[in-house]
Design a protein around this motif. Structure first.
Motif, mmCIF file in Angstrom:
data_model
loop_
_atom_site.group_PDB
_atom_site.id
_atom_site.type_symbol
_atom_site.label_atom_id
_atom_site.label_comp_id
_atom_site.label_asym_id
_atom_site.label_seq_id
_atom_site.Cartn_x
_atom_site.Cartn_y
_atom_site.Cartn_z
ATOM 1 N N VAL A 146 0.887 -1.167 0.000
ATOM 2 C CA VAL A 146 0.000 0.000 0.000
ATOM 3 C C VAL A 146 0.924 1.215 0.000
ATOM 4 N N GLU A 147 0.797 2.012 -1.057
ATOM 5 C CA GLU A 147 1.634 3.210 -1.188
ATOM 6 C C GLU A 147 0.891 4.364 -0.525
ATOM 7 N N LEU A 148 1.494 4.925 0.514
ATOM 8 C CA LEU A 148 0.842 6.031 1.225
ATOM 9 C C LEU A 148 1.352 7.344 0.645
ATOM 10 N N VAL A 149 0.432 8.272 0.450
ATOM 11 C CA VAL A 149 0.821 9.542 -0.164
ATOM 12 C C VAL A 149 0.343 10.687 0.712
ATOM 13 N N ALA A 150 1.301 11.516 1.130
ATOM 14 C CA ALA A 150 0.966 12.659 1.978
ATOM 15 C C ALA A 150 0.633 13.865 1.112
ATOM 16 N N GLY A 151 -0.548 14.430 1.315
ATOM 17 C CA GLY A 151 -0.869 15.708 0.682
ATOM 18 C C GLY A 151 -0.207 16.810 1.485
ATOM 19 N N LEU A 152 -0.283 18.033 0.993
ATOM 20 C CA LEU A 152 0.360 19.142 1.710
ATOM 21 C C LEU A 152 -0.159 19.259 3.150
ATOM 22 N N THR A 212 -1.630 16.900 4.978
ATOM 23 C CA THR A 212 -1.680 15.623 5.721
ATOM 24 C C THR A 212 -0.723 15.674 6.918
ATOM 25 N N THR A 213 -1.216 15.330 8.108
ATOM 26 C CA THR A 213 -0.339 15.404 9.289
ATOM 27 C C THR A 213 0.501 14.129 9.396
ATOM 28 N N PRO A 214 1.676 14.230 10.032
ATOM 29 C CA PRO A 214 2.487 13.020 10.255
ATOM 30 C C PRO A 214 1.705 11.960 11.030
ATOM 31 N N ALA A 215 0.834 12.384 11.950
ATOM 32 C CA ALA A 215 0.055 11.406 12.730
ATOM 33 C C ALA A 215 -0.865 10.609 11.811
ATOM 34 N N THR A 216 -1.393 11.267 10.795
ATOM 35 C CA THR A 216 -2.277 10.573 9.842
ATOM 36 C C THR A 216 -1.500 9.504 9.085
ATOM 37 N N VAL A 217 -0.282 9.847 8.667
ATOM 38 C CA VAL A 217 0.536 8.870 7.939
ATOM 39 C C VAL A 217 0.856 7.685 8.860
ATOM 40 N N THR A 218 1.169 7.976 10.109
ATOM 41 C CA THR A 218 1.484 6.901 11.065
ATOM 42 C C THR A 218 0.273 5.990 11.269
ATOM 43 N N ARG A 219 -0.903 6.598 11.369
ATOM 44 C CA ARG A 219 -2.118 5.778 11.539
ATOM 45 C C ARG A 219 -2.367 4.909 10.309
ATOM 46 N N ALA A 220 -2.144 5.501 9.141
ATOM 47 C CA ALA A 220 -2.375 4.743 7.902
ATOM 48 C C ALA A 220 -1.391 3.577 7.803
ATOM 49 N N GLU A 221 -0.144 3.811 8.250
ATOM 50 C CA GLU A 221 0.847 2.714 8.231
ATOM 51 C C GLU A 221 0.382 1.578 9.134
ATOM 52 N N ALA A 222 -0.108 1.940 10.319
ATOM 53 C CA ALA A 222 -0.554 0.908 11.264
ATOM 54 C C ALA A 222 -1.760 0.166 10.701
ATOM 55 N N PHE A 223 -2.661 0.911 10.074
ATOM 56 C CA PHE A 223 -3.844 0.257 9.502
ATOM 57 C C PHE A 223 -3.428 -0.709 8.381
ATOM 58 N N ALA A 224 -2.543 -0.265 7.503
ATOM 59 C CA ALA A 224 -2.098 -1.132 6.401
ATOM 60 C C ALA A 224 -1.422 -2.385 6.962
ATOM 61 N N ARG A 225 -0.650 -2.204 8.031
ATOM 62 C CA ARG A 225 -0.005 -3.378 8.669
ATOM 63 C C ARG A 225 -1.052 -4.344 9.198
ATOM 64 N N SER A 226 -2.169 -3.782 9.726
ATOM 65 C CA SER A 226 -3.234 -4.654 10.254
ATOM 66 C C SER A 226 -3.834 -5.507 9.137
ATOM 67 N N LEU A 227 -3.652 -5.070 7.893
ATOM 68 C CA LEU A 227 -4.160 -5.835 6.741
ATOM 69 C C LEU A 227 -3.098 -6.813 6.219
ATOM 70 N N GLY A 228 -1.937 -6.808 6.868
ATOM 71 C CA GLY A 228 -0.846 -7.677 6.403
ATOM 72 C C GLY A 228 -0.104 -7.088 5.219
ATOM 73 N N LYS A 229 -0.217 -5.777 5.031
ATOM 74 C CA LYS A 229 0.447 -5.141 3.881
ATOM 75 C C LYS A 229 1.723 -4.428 4.307
#
Ligand SMILES: NC(=O)c1ccc[n+]([C@@H]2O[C@H](COP(=O)([O-])OP(=O)(O)OC[C@H]3O[C@@H](n4cnc5c(N)ncnc54)[C@H](O)[C@@H]3O)[C@@H](O)[C@H]2O)c1
Length: 300
Positions: A150-156, A158-175
């Protein structure tokens, strides 16, 4: 977790399945109810294949499907969502309309993801006002159930906390994840695959090799899972032309579409879906051997 997936097409259906297989409760929403039904069909067939290979653990396909409920209203899909993933058609006006509804209906803290392949995350987020910091590109690949990234893309905004949450969520999917730190057209992946496919098309035009040999060279010599020209036909040459045009606009001449590609699209030779593209296809969709166009000509 409660996940809302908005759009039940090719990607939405696969992403909903991945989420349900990971144990999340999913509300899958498409304004076209027939797409919802088709999504359930394709999820069931895919889950049966997973079960046959013993890859569902103790669960039956029906247990996984029980975690997916169908909606035709975005607002209803989002009311309890901790994560919303938008997978509607690649049009900024439609994505704006969806995110206006999402932000009005979803809980304040919900993580907002968009599966856009190439639209600007920053631009999609303009309808979110102060909530734009919660939006992140969550670019899954086709088919989502098999592709690991899952390629995460930060918009202008987008907070770092949002990216961290998205990483954790993607990991929960085994990605696995990578982060595209700038909202740059083509992100990290599509930009490279576009240039490789373009180079293959240039070689066809120059008569350097046949499409079949170029695809074979990249498959067997460079370990590509599928030849770039076959893949272009598979995804649709019109989609590819459109992608190149926006990359050319953003990054310049090196992405300029070839004349042959323009001609193929103008002639309605869009690839597998129209029966002819760089290769030709039988009525069952299988490629006709030796049918690749040569020297930028019309092929057989
Ligand atoms: N297909 C791919 O290989 C691929 C890969 C990565 C990313 N993407 C991206 O994923 C997104 C979806 O692509 P897809 O291939 O699944 O498209 P698709 O055409 O298969 O599905 C899109 C779905 O969105 C639905 N829709 C349209 N407006 C809606 C609305 N207002 N509310 C709810 N649903 C709505 C349509 O009815 C359709 O079922 C696009 O942004 C695309 O760029 C596609």
């Amino acid at each position: 977790m409660h996940v809302a997936v908005i759009g039940a097409g090719t990607m939405g259906s696969g992403i909903a399945q991945v989420c349900a297989m990971a144990g999340h409760e999913v509300r899958l929403c498409d304004t076209d109810a027939t797409r919802n039904e088709a999504a359930v069909h394709s999820m069931r067939a895919s889950l049966d294949r997973f079960a046959a290979k013993g890859r569902l653990g103790d669960e039956e396909p029906v247990d996984v499907l029980d975690r997916v409920s169908l909606q035709t209203s975005t607002a209803a899909a989002c009311t309890a969502a901790e994560v919303v993933i938008e997978t509607v058609v690649e049009r900024i006006d439609v994505k704006h309309e969806v995110f206006r509804e999402v932000v009005a209906a979803a809980p304040d803290g919900a993580l907002l993801g968009t599966n856009t392949s190439q639209l600007s995350i920053t631009r999609i987020g303009t309808v979110l006002g102060d909530d734009a910091g919660r939006l992140v590109g969550m670019h899954f690949f086709n088919p989502p159930v098999l592709m690991r990234l899952v390629e995460l893309v930060a918009g202008l905004p987008t907070t770092p906390a949002t990216v961290t949450r998205a990483e954790a969520f993607a990991r929960s999917l085994g990605k696995e994840t990578v982060v595209c730190r700038k909202d740059s057209p083509g992100f990290l992946t599509s930009r490279v695959s576009a240039i490789v496919r373009l180079e293959c098309l240039r070689m066809v035009e120059e008569g350097v090799g046949t499409p079949a040999d170029i695809d074979k060279a990249l498959r067997l010599g460079l370990n590509f899972p599928m030849g770039p020209l076959e893949l272009g036909d598979f995804n649709g040459l019109d989609t590819y032309l459109h992608a190149l045009e926006s990359l050319e606009q953003a990054h310049g001449d090196r992405f300029r579409p070839t004349v042959t590609l323009r001609n193929l699209v103008a002639a309605g030779r869009l690839g597998r879906k129209s029966g002819r593209g760089i290769y030709s296809y039988g009525s069952d969709g299988t490629m006709i051997e030796g049918s690749g166009m040569e020297d930028g000509g019309e092929g057989r």
